[in-house]
Design a protein around this motif. Structure first.
Motif, PDB file in Angstrom:
ATOM      1  N   PHE A 193       0.842  -1.196   0.000  1.00 19.63           N
ATOM      2  CA  PHE A 193       0.000   0.000   0.000  1.00 19.63           C
ATOM      3  C   PHE A 193       0.879   1.249   0.000  1.00 19.63           C
ATOM      4  O   PHE A 193       1.947   1.280   0.593  1.00 19.63           O
ATOM      5  N   ILE A 195      -4.630  10.997  -2.619  1.00 19.13           N
ATOM      6  CA  ILE A 195      -5.536   9.970  -3.132  1.00 19.13           C
ATOM      7  C   ILE A 195      -6.871  10.627  -3.432  1.00 19.13           C
ATOM      8  O   ILE A 195      -7.413  11.369  -2.610  1.00 19.13           O
ATOM      9  N   ILE A 247     -10.423   9.109  -4.876  1.00 20.28           N
ATOM     10  CA  ILE A 247     -10.995   7.821  -5.247  1.00 20.28           C
ATOM     11  C   ILE A 247     -12.503   7.815  -5.009  1.00 20.28           C
ATOM     12  O   ILE A 247     -12.993   8.410  -4.041  1.00 20.28           O
ATOM     13  N   LEU A 255     -19.367   1.214   0.669  1.00 20.60           N
ATOM     14  CA  LEU A 255     -18.451   1.750   1.671  1.00 20.60           C
ATOM     15  C   LEU A 255     -19.117   1.832   3.033  1.00 20.60           C
ATOM     16  O   LEU A 255     -18.528   1.470   4.059  1.00 20.60           O
ATOM     17  N   MET A 315      -7.404   2.368   7.037  1.00 19.16           N
ATOM     18  CA  MET A 315      -7.840   2.364   5.645  1.00 19.16           C
ATOM     19  C   MET A 315      -6.577   2.432   4.788  1.00 19.16           C
ATOM     20  O   MET A 315      -5.752   3.333   4.949  1.00 19.16           O
ATOM     21  N   GLN A 316      -6.428   1.459   3.899  1.00 18.69           N
ATOM     22  CA  GLN A 316      -5.213   1.330   3.107  1.00 18.69           C
ATOM     23  C   GLN A 316      -5.547   1.514   1.625  1.00 18.69           C
ATOM     24  O   GLN A 316      -6.516   0.929   1.123  1.00 18.69           O
ATOM     25  N   PHE A 317      -4.722   2.295   0.941  1.00 24.46           N
ATOM     26  CA  PHE A 317      -4.959   2.610  -0.475  1.00 24.46           C
ATOM     27  C   PHE A 317      -3.683   2.371  -1.276  1.00 24.46           C
ATOM     28  O   PHE A 317      -2.576   2.525  -0.770  1.00 24.46           O
ATOM     29  N   ASN A 327      -5.549   5.525  -7.076  1.00 25.92           N
ATOM     30  CA  ASN A 327      -6.933   5.956  -7.248  1.00 25.92           C
ATOM     31  C   ASN A 327      -7.834   4.903  -7.884  1.00 25.92           C
ATOM     32  O   ASN A 327      -9.058   5.055  -7.873  1.00 25.92           O
ATOM     33  N   CYS A 347      -9.754  -0.389  -1.816  1.00 32.20           N
ATOM     34  CA  CYS A 347      -9.477   0.093  -0.464  1.00 32.20           C
ATOM     35  C   CYS A 347      -9.619  -1.076   0.499  1.00 32.20           C
ATOM     36  O   CYS A 347     -10.588  -1.843   0.421  1.00 32.20           O
ATOM     37  N   ILE A 379      -9.931  -2.187   4.493  1.00 30.03           N
ATOM     38  CA  ILE A 379     -10.285  -1.701   5.829  1.00 30.03           C
ATOM     39  C   ILE A 379      -9.986  -2.809   6.831  1.00 30.03           C
ATOM     40  O   ILE A 379     -10.464  -3.945   6.675  1.00 30.03           O
ATOM     41  N   PRO A 408     -13.106   0.496  -6.100  1.00 29.70           N
ATOM     42  CA  PRO A 408     -13.499   1.862  -6.446  1.00 29.70           C
ATOM     43  C   PRO A 408     -14.343   1.900  -7.711  1.00 29.70           C
ATOM     44  O   PRO A 408     -14.429   0.919  -8.451  1.00 29.70           O
TER      45      PRO A 408
END
Length: 232
Positions: A112, A176, A178, A185, A199-201, A204, A208, A210, A225
């Motif tokens: 991430f 980010i 997104i 969500l 929360m990891q991204f 874009n 995601c 969680i 996304p």
């Protein structure tokens, strides 16, 4: 309770209309996914053998409504074709779903670029405040999350109205921007049973993840996304 929301309702993918129960070395992993999001929950269990099977989402929904929210033990007995739930004076028999479940491990990101720790109540309140305006246009009008410096902002514009809300977070090095289906969500956040989440991204256009801030292996929720236009 933490995974049933992500069970598929599409009958053409019959295995995804149930949840995978995977027992390995005394650990139970329950997985649900529908192509847009995934929910995974782990728990230690008293099991003599390793096994995996798929139980109908409808059955699990019925069981969760009946089981008390306490420490009442539940026994699951498995045959080649059936699962039997036993607790207190109740027995529920369900036919297992046959077939191979999707290889969920292959779609979980390993690395991430942006990670932020949040109070669950703060981010859930942020998303819930968009409920009134997305109820009609939830598919056509995603919510947009923007993470930049020490701010997480949420924006949504529909035929009903417009929302812009912000939350202070730990500073991040990368921006980010997104979009998400608001319901997907919202349901993932609502299923978190903890005070703090991560929360990891990874850009874009990537999912995601969680997780709980403590006990990161307890659950993992993934939300894919959706495209957002340049105007948000």
């Amino acid at each position: 309770r933490q995974t049933a929301y992500a069970v598929s309702t599409r009958p053409e993918k019959i295995t995804l209309t149930g949840s995978l129960f995977e027992i390995e070395d005394g650990n139970l992993t329950v997985v649900s996914l529908d192509g847009f999001r995934m929910a995974l929950r782990k728990e230690k269990v008293n099991a003599g053998v390793n096994n995996k099977f798929i139980i109908s989402g409808k059955t699990l929904s019925d069981v969760s409504k009946i089981i008390k929210d306490d420490e009442t033990p539940v026994t699951i007995k498995i045959t080649d074709k059936y699962a039997l739930f036993e607790f207190e004076n109740t027995k529920i028999l369900s036919r297992l779903i046959e077939g191979e479940y999707f290889n969920y491990k292959a779609i979980i990101p390993k690395d991430f670029r942006v990670l932020t720790k949040l109070q669950l109540r703060d981010i859930l309140n942020l998303v819930e405040r968009t409920d009134p305006i997305v109820s009609v246009d939830i598919v056509k009008n995603p919510v947009k999350l923007t993470i930049e410096n020490n701010i997480l902002a949420i924006d949504c514009v529909t035929s009903t109205g417009k929302v812009h809300d912000v939350l202070e977070i730990d500073s991040t090095d990368e921006k980010i921007e997104i979009g998400f289906n608001q319901r997907y969500l919202h349901e993932a956040l609502a299923a978190c049973e903890c005070d703090e989440i991560l929360m990891q991204f990874n850009g874009n256009l990537n999912p995601c993840i969680i997780k709980p801030a403590e006990g990161e292996e307890d659950f993992l929720f993934m939300v894919l996304p959706v495209k957002i236009n340049s105007e948000g």
